[in-house]
Design an enzyme around this catalytic site. Sequence first.
Site, PDB file in Angstrom:
ATOM      1  N   CYS A 104       0.854  -1.189   0.000  1.00 13.76           N
ATOM      2  CA  CYS A 104       0.000   0.000   0.000  1.00 13.76           C
ATOM      3  C   CYS A 104       0.885   1.232   0.000  1.00 13.76           C
ATOM      4  O   CYS A 104       1.885   1.263   0.716  1.00 13.76           O
ATOM      5  CB  CYS A 104      -0.882  -0.011   1.244  1.00 13.76           C
ATOM      6  SG  CYS A 104      -1.981   1.408   1.371  1.00 13.76           S
ATOM      7  N   LEU A 105       0.524   2.224  -0.797  1.00 19.52           N
ATOM      8  CA  LEU A 105       1.341   3.441  -0.872  1.00 19.52           C
ATOM      9  C   LEU A 105       1.369   4.177   0.467  1.00 19.52           C
ATOM     10  O   LEU A 105       2.267   4.986   0.699  1.00 19.52           O
ATOM     11  CB  LEU A 105       0.821   4.365  -1.989  1.00 19.52           C
ATOM     12  CG  LEU A 105       0.912   3.780  -3.402  1.00 19.52           C
ATOM     13  CD1 LEU A 105       0.358   4.760  -4.428  1.00 19.52           C
ATOM     14  CD2 LEU A 105       2.347   3.394  -3.741  1.00 19.52           C
ATOM     15  N   HIS A 146      -9.165  -3.755  -1.866  1.00 18.34           N
ATOM     16  CA  HIS A 146      -8.176  -2.973  -1.112  1.00 18.34           C
ATOM     17  C   HIS A 146      -8.546  -1.480  -1.136  1.00 18.34           C
ATOM     18  O   HIS A 146      -8.521  -0.813  -0.104  1.00 18.34           O
ATOM     19  CB  HIS A 146      -6.792  -3.219  -1.735  1.00 18.34           C
ATOM     20  CG  HIS A 146      -5.668  -2.452  -1.117  1.00 18.34           C
ATOM     21  ND1 HIS A 146      -4.572  -3.070  -0.541  1.00 18.34           N
ATOM     22  CD2 HIS A 146      -5.445  -1.118  -0.995  1.00 18.34           C
ATOM     23  CE1 HIS A 146      -3.739  -2.131  -0.095  1.00 18.34           C
ATOM     24  NE2 HIS A 146      -4.244  -0.937  -0.369  1.00 18.34           N
ATOM     25  N   HIS A 150     -10.105   1.213   1.867  1.00 15.63           N
ATOM     26  CA  HIS A 150      -9.582   2.536   2.251  1.00 15.63           C
ATOM     27  C   HIS A 150     -10.725   3.515   2.518  1.00 15.63           C
ATOM     28  O   HIS A 150     -10.611   4.384   3.379  1.00 15.63           O
ATOM     29  CB  HIS A 150      -8.711   3.119   1.128  1.00 15.63           C
ATOM     30  CG  HIS A 150      -7.271   2.704   1.181  1.00 15.63           C
ATOM     31  ND1 HIS A 150      -6.450   2.942   2.263  1.00 15.63           N
ATOM     32  CD2 HIS A 150      -6.485   2.078   0.269  1.00 15.63           C
ATOM     33  CE1 HIS A 150      -5.231   2.479   2.012  1.00 15.63           C
ATOM     34  NE2 HIS A 150      -5.231   1.943   0.809  1.00 15.63           N
TER      35      HIS A 150
HETATM   36 NI    NI Z   1      -3.626   1.056  -0.130  1.00 17.74          NI
END
Ligand code: NI
Length: 182
Positions: A104-105, A146, A150
């Site tokens: 994940c960034l 995913h 968020h």
């Molecule tokens: Ni992410």
Amino acid sequence: MQAMSETEADPALLPILIAPHKTLKTKARPVVDADMDRVRVLVPRMFAAMYKAPGIGLAAPQVDVALRLAVIDLQTNEVRKPFAMINPEILRVSEDWATREEGCLSLPNQYADVSRPAAVRVRYMDLDGKRHEVEAEGLLSACLQHEIDHLDGVLFVDHLSALKRNMLLRRLAKEQKQKALA
Ligand code: NI
């Protein structure tokens, strides 16, 4: 003088929040008509930040905007196929599950195997207000889940055991601290 290199901070580039951050734990609210002008400006900037990172998905809370909005581009075989999802909803999940490694960034350099329903059906609206339904499996299925997570303040580490989650979060905190000192 030399031109500014690509590696220098671009003031136009949206910064991506790193966990822990309050907005990453917040349930985002649906996009309404009055948000659309802002969303149309935001989406290209989200794509730019995502490609630069580089990543294959980015949700608005990761750029500190608590709206139900995400961008995805799996860039399969390096071919760009971007799409933005407004108010995405999971309509159906498969009974069978699949496990794949996720990152994940907002948790740079941290990866773990995450188990999720193998296939999903997702409905979302595009920038023109058109509704879409997508049936996905494999990487796209995991990516959709995913990114939608968020929007509910859920990170991939929240799908792991507390032990594993804390290990990854501690490692991230340590690496971020070292980076700040470097
Ligand atoms: Ni992410």
